[in-house]
Design a protein around this motif. Structure first.
Motif, PDB file in Angstrom:
ATOM      1  N   UNK A  40       0.826  -1.198   0.000  1.00  0.00           N
ATOM      2  CA  UNK A  40       0.000   0.000   0.000  1.00  0.00           C
ATOM      3  C   UNK A  40       0.864   1.255   0.000  1.00  0.00           C
ATOM      4  N   UNK A  41       1.936   1.237   0.773  1.00  0.00           N
ATOM      5  CA  UNK A  41       2.876   2.357   0.807  1.00  0.00           C
ATOM      6  C   UNK A  41       3.475   2.589  -0.578  1.00  0.00           C
ATOM      7  N   UNK A  42       3.921   1.521  -1.207  1.00  0.00           N
ATOM      8  CA  UNK A  42       4.567   1.626  -2.510  1.00  0.00           C
ATOM      9  C   UNK A  42       3.611   2.190  -3.552  1.00  0.00           C
ATOM     10  N   UNK A  43       2.350   1.825  -3.447  1.00  0.00           N
ATOM     11  CA  UNK A  43       1.355   2.311  -4.409  1.00  0.00           C
ATOM     12  C   UNK A  43       1.205   3.821  -4.331  1.00  0.00           C
ATOM     13  N   UNK A  44       1.452   4.420  -3.170  1.00  0.00           N
ATOM     14  CA  UNK A  44       1.313   5.872  -3.037  1.00  0.00           C
ATOM     15  C   UNK A  44       2.502   6.613  -3.628  1.00  0.00           C
ATOM     16  N   UNK A  45       3.606   5.896  -3.868  1.00  0.00           N
ATOM     17  CA  UNK A  45       4.799   6.521  -4.435  1.00  0.00           C
ATOM     18  C   UNK A  45       4.867   6.332  -5.938  1.00  0.00           C
ATOM     19  N   UNK A  46       4.522   5.135  -6.408  1.00  0.00           N
ATOM     20  CA  UNK A  46       4.734   4.807  -7.821  1.00  0.00           C
ATOM     21  C   UNK A  46       3.861   5.620  -8.754  1.00  0.00           C
TER      22      UNK A  46
END
Length: 274
Positions: A40-46
């Motif tokens: 979920x964290x990664x989805x907010x960056x990518x």
């Protein structure tokens, strides 16, 4: 490209730091218990930077377990040539004494033993960096006599306040060991200036949980705002030990026998882990 290692990097301030440094183009190793939270964290960056996924690494671990801490240290040693910044932000609050499956007191294992293993086990990778920094989210200012060297795991007389004070003081002494080993290292014990809004993971009473939720909503900082001082410290580290509450520098606690106490602590923990 810097390499940033963050324990507790899937939630709260740790996640905010991971998002920032991934967005800044750094390589980030996130250590946490939940792969779903990492995804979920990664989805907010990518959404803004499609290269973030290739620079992000997740290592699953419960750092209240010594075996998991050692496994993560060995993994990082095997897969990275240097560490520019090590952020020790893993948290799980327990109001009562809890013994892990390994026989250690859980809060002591999470808030000090794991940090000791990371700082000492990754020392060579920190020495390989040009301007290495350790940010230890242990609120500075505990009394110099807060450690019970005869009963580090508080088998007798455990209280939340005593446990918290001992962990905090031990993490200040860890800075002595770390900076004596590496004169180029910046070692910062850091606490937020005020309450930070987070999931408040832990085993606590209803009163503490409700109070944290209410106060966090009314006066708490957002994690991305709370970590701004940590980002500044990592971007411009100064060798040696320091302590901060938010952006304000604090005076480190000075005892009569700090160097001796640091060495005594290292010997005692080494005996615990042998």
């Amino acid at each position: 490209m810097r390499t940033i290692v963050i324990t507790g990097g899937t939630d709260g301030m740790g996640a905010a730091l991971a998002r920032h440094f991934l967005g800044a183009g750094d390589r980030v190793v996130v250590i946490g218990r939940s792969r779903a939270k990492f995804d979920a964290l990664l989805a907010t960056v990518t959404g803004d930077d499609r290269s973030a996924a290739s620079r992000a690494e997740f290592v699953a671990a419960d750092l209240s377990l010594v075996a998991d801490s050692r496994r993560v240290v060995e993994h990082v040693q095997a897969n990275h040539e240097r560490i520019d910044a090590l952020v020790l932000a893993a948290s799980f609050i327990r109001q009562r004494r809890h013994t892990t499956a390994e026989g250690h007191e859980a809060s002591w294992a999470l808030f000090f033993i794991s940090k000791y293993l990371f700082v000492t086990g990754l020392a060579a990778l920190l020495r390989a960096a040009e301007r290495p920094v350790v940010v230890n989210t242990a609120v500075p200012g505990a009394r110099a006599d807060a450690i019970d060297f005869d009963d580090l795991e508080m088998g007798e007389g455990f209280t939340f306040a005593r446990s918290n004070a001992q962990q905090r003081r031990a993490n200040e002494l860890l800075g002595i060991l770390a900076t004596n080993d590496n004169l180029n290292l910046a070692y910062v014990t850091w606490g937020p200036a005020r309450l930070v809004r987070s999931s408040f993971a832990g085993e606590v009473g209803k009163g503490m949980k409700v109070a944290a939720a209410v106060l966090g909503t009314l006066w708490g900082q957002r994690p991305d705002a709370a970590v701004r001082p940590i980002i500044d410290i990592i971007d411009a580290p100064a060798p040696g030990r320091a302590a901060y509450r938010g952006v304000k520098k604090r005076t480190l606690t000075v005892g009569d026998h700090d160097d001796e106490d640091a060495a005594r602590l290292a010997a005692a923990v080494g005996h615990e882990l042998s």
